[in-house]
Write a protein that holds these residues in place. Structure first.
Motif, PDB file in Angstrom:
ATOM      1  N   ARG A   1     -11.304 -42.626 -72.382  1.00 22.49           N
ATOM      2  CA  ARG A   1     -10.272 -43.010 -71.407  1.00 22.49           C
ATOM      3  C   ARG A   1     -10.724 -42.579 -70.018  1.00 22.49           C
ATOM      4  NH1 ARG A   1      -4.694 -43.294 -72.652  1.00 22.49           N
ATOM      5  NH2 ARG A   1      -4.238 -41.761 -71.063  1.00 22.49           N
ATOM      6  N   ARG A   2     -10.817 -43.551 -69.141  1.00 26.34           N
ATOM      7  CA  ARG A   2     -11.179 -43.267 -67.750  1.00 26.34           C
ATOM      8  C   ARG A   2     -10.250 -44.104 -66.877  1.00 26.34           C
ATOM      9  NH1 ARG A   2     -16.505 -41.204 -68.136  1.00 26.34           N
ATOM     10  NH2 ARG A   2     -17.796 -42.081 -69.791  1.00 26.34           N
ATOM     11  N   VAL A   3     -10.296 -43.852 -65.579  1.00 26.61           N
ATOM     12  CA  VAL A   3      -9.477 -44.670 -64.684  1.00 26.61           C
ATOM     13  C   VAL A   3     -10.081 -46.066 -64.624  1.00 26.61           C
ATOM     14  CG1 VAL A   3      -8.681 -45.010 -62.315  1.00 26.61           C
ATOM     15  CG2 VAL A   3      -8.763 -42.700 -63.297  1.00 26.61           C
ATOM     16  N   SER A   4      -9.250 -47.057 -64.879  1.00 28.52           N
ATOM     17  CA  SER A   4      -9.716 -48.435 -64.790  1.00 28.52           C
ATOM     18  C   SER A   4      -8.735 -49.239 -63.942  1.00 28.52           C
ATOM     19  CB  SER A   4      -9.870 -49.034 -66.184  1.00 28.52           C
ATOM     20  OG  SER A   4      -8.729 -48.733 -66.934  1.00 28.52           O
ATOM     21  N   HIS A   5      -9.270 -50.272 -63.324  1.00 26.86           N
ATOM     22  CA  HIS A   5      -8.477 -51.117 -62.430  1.00 26.86           C
ATOM     23  C   HIS A   5      -7.612 -52.081 -63.247  1.00 26.86           C
ATOM     24  CE1 HIS A   5      -7.738 -54.530 -59.750  1.00 26.86           C
ATOM     25  NE2 HIS A   5      -8.022 -53.769 -58.711  1.00 26.86           N
TER      26      HIS A   5
ATOM     27  N   THR B   1     -10.059 -47.991 -70.733  1.00 30.69           N
ATOM     28  CA  THR B   1     -11.526 -47.964 -70.768  1.00 30.69           C
ATOM     29  C   THR B   1     -12.064 -48.795 -69.600  1.00 30.69           C
ATOM     30  OG1 THR B   1     -13.498 -48.805 -71.913  1.00 30.69           O
ATOM     31  CG2 THR B   1     -11.430 -49.802 -72.544  1.00 30.69           C
ATOM     32  N   VAL B   2     -13.136 -48.325 -68.992  1.00 27.82           N
ATOM     33  CA  VAL B   2     -13.727 -49.097 -67.882  1.00 27.82           C
ATOM     34  C   VAL B   2     -14.331 -50.403 -68.388  1.00 27.82           C
ATOM     35  CG1 VAL B   2     -14.157 -47.165 -66.319  1.00 27.82           C
ATOM     36  CG2 VAL B   2     -15.899 -47.787 -68.020  1.00 27.82           C
TER      37      VAL B   2
ATOM     38  N   GLU C   1     -20.047 -46.825 -74.790  1.00 26.38           N
ATOM     39  CA  GLU C   1     -19.673 -47.769 -73.737  1.00 26.38           C
ATOM     40  C   GLU C   1     -20.802 -48.778 -73.497  1.00 26.38           C
ATOM     41  OE1 GLU C   1     -16.725 -45.425 -70.741  1.00 26.38           O
ATOM     42  OE2 GLU C   1     -18.654 -44.488 -71.065  1.00 26.38           O
ATOM     43  N   LYS C   2     -22.020 -48.278 -73.482  1.00 25.44           N
ATOM     44  CA  LYS C   2     -23.158 -49.173 -73.255  1.00 25.44           C
ATOM     45  C   LYS C   2     -23.284 -50.180 -74.405  1.00 25.44           C
ATOM     46  CE  LYS C   2     -25.795 -46.005 -70.391  1.00 25.44           C
ATOM     47  NZ  LYS C   2     -26.855 -45.004 -70.332  1.00 25.44           N
TER      48      LYS C   2
END
Ligand code: GN1
Ligand code: MG
Length: 365
Positions: free
Chosen positions: A210-214, A243-244, A295-296
């Motif tokens: 979990r990260r900041v995503s737009h 998730t980004v 993620e990759k």
């Protein structure tokens, strides 16, 4: 909705306001440009109450994100407080308004006109994710289930049920009900259900951090300068901690298609691999440093996931009689849905090639 000319007087704008004029054709909010006697201009926006259930929390999220970007030395707009100190003004009709600085000499695009703009866009999305990577605060989940495909399936099933009961009451125009018209498209939704649920499970379980995503990184949500270099992300209404990969995926949906998202000539709609490569190069040169192995691995599939979700949402809105997205003509949501499905199919055919492009880029970084 209150009168924008009067609403603007509730915000702490130091300059003398000359005029307030409608701006653009947003799908969701109503936007105005506030011209002042000085160089600084402002944006005044009436937020859509039926889309955003908790506008005060949404404005708090936007304030945290813009402050964080500024503290990182980045570029963004600044919120203007209302005279009562809040980040919004609630008018007598109960509508919520927000005001923020307009960034001069910037431009937006509806679709990517050339490959350099695609690369610059990649840098913009990567920069946004990268600037927010060190954010340690908390953002409210203001749109629960926004990119949760299980939640979308529930909504979709409800919409299908309503369409079924309407079509058994009476057939719509030309004797063809919406339901018959979309039956093949509904099958296209369900044939991919398990695959999409498996991706959501990676998000739900935290395998994808979990990260900041737009959460809404289409091209028109970024500002560019006259040299078509990216300036910053705008429309931060959907910032949350997810998730980004949603940002990468939504941007590929928008940048890698040489045509707008409602392009009606389906044979022309495609995921252009050269654009995919340019966007990914731009994105990864800013964002590769913080992405983990999971993620990759799942980056390429995120484009299919978000395009699929968008397809489902446009189709659902068509079946519901256009209650969510603003449309420009009857059947617009159906055209959008068909166009997104064509894009999805093109991505599906090229998934191994997309993965190959990404691993080549990772090898050069
Ligand atoms: C909406 O607000 P706007 O126009 O940037 C929508 C996005 C869709 C997009 C499709 C809050 O974005 O999720 O991807 O339309 N925003 C919301 O163009 O639903
Ligand atoms: Mg927008």
């Amino acid at each position: 909705m209150g009168d924008a000319q009067l609403i603007v007087t509730h915000f702490c704008i130091p300059e003398h306001v000359m005029c307030v004029a409608a701006l653009g054709e947003g799908f969701i909010n109503k936007t105005f440009l506030v011209k002042t006697s000085a160089r600084q201009q402002y944006i005044l926006q009436c937020k859509n109450r039926s889309v955003f259930p908790n506008i005060p929390a949404m404005m708090e999220n936007i304030s945290k994100v813009t402050h964080h970007i500024l503290s990182e030395g980045g570029n963004t707009f600044r919120l203007v407080a209302a005279k009562d100190g809040k980040w919004y003004h609630k008018d007598t009709d109960g509508e919520y308004w927000a005001c923020f600085t307009y960034i001069p000499d910037t431009y937006t695009f509806e679709h990517a006109v050339d490959i350099d703009l695609v690369r610059a866009g990649g840098q913009g999305v990567g920069l946004f994710n990268s600037q927010m990577a060190g954010f340690t605060g908390f953002l409210e989940d203001t749109l629960p289930g926004f990119h949760n495909i299980s939640y979308r399936f529930e909504q979709f099933a409800g919409s299908l049920k309503r369409a079924q009961s309407r079509s058994s009451d009476a057939n719509e125009s030309n004797g063809i009900s919406h339901l018959e018209e979309v039956s093949l498209l509904v099958e296209e939704v369900y044939s991919r259900k398990e695959q999409m649920e498996a991706f959501w499970e990676l998000v739900r379980s935290g395998t994808l951090p979990r990260r900041v995503s737009h959460n809404d990184t289409k091209l028109s949500n970024f500002l560019f300068d006259k040299d078509r270099q990216v300036v910053c992300a705008i429309d931060l209404d959907t910032v949350m901690q997810t998730t980004v990969l949603f940002d990468f995926g939504d941007a590929i949906r928008s940048y890698a298609n040489p045509f707008p998202e409602d392009h009606p000539l389906l044979q022309e709609v495609k995921m252009d691999l050269e654009r995919f490569s340019a966007f990914s190069q731009g994105y990864l040169c800013k964002a590769a440093w913080f992405l983990n192995k999971e993620e990759k691995t799942h980056l390429a599939f995120s484009a299919l996931y978000i395009t699929y979700e968008q397809y489902l949402r446009f189709l659902m809105d068509y079946m519901d009689g256009d209650t969510y997205y603003r449309t420009r003509y009857p059947g617009h949501n159906l055209v959008r849905a068909r166009s997104q499905l064509a894009l999805l199919k093109s991505m599906e055919a090229q998934l191994p090639a997309m993965q190959h492009v990404l691993s080549e880029i990772f090898n050069t970084l």
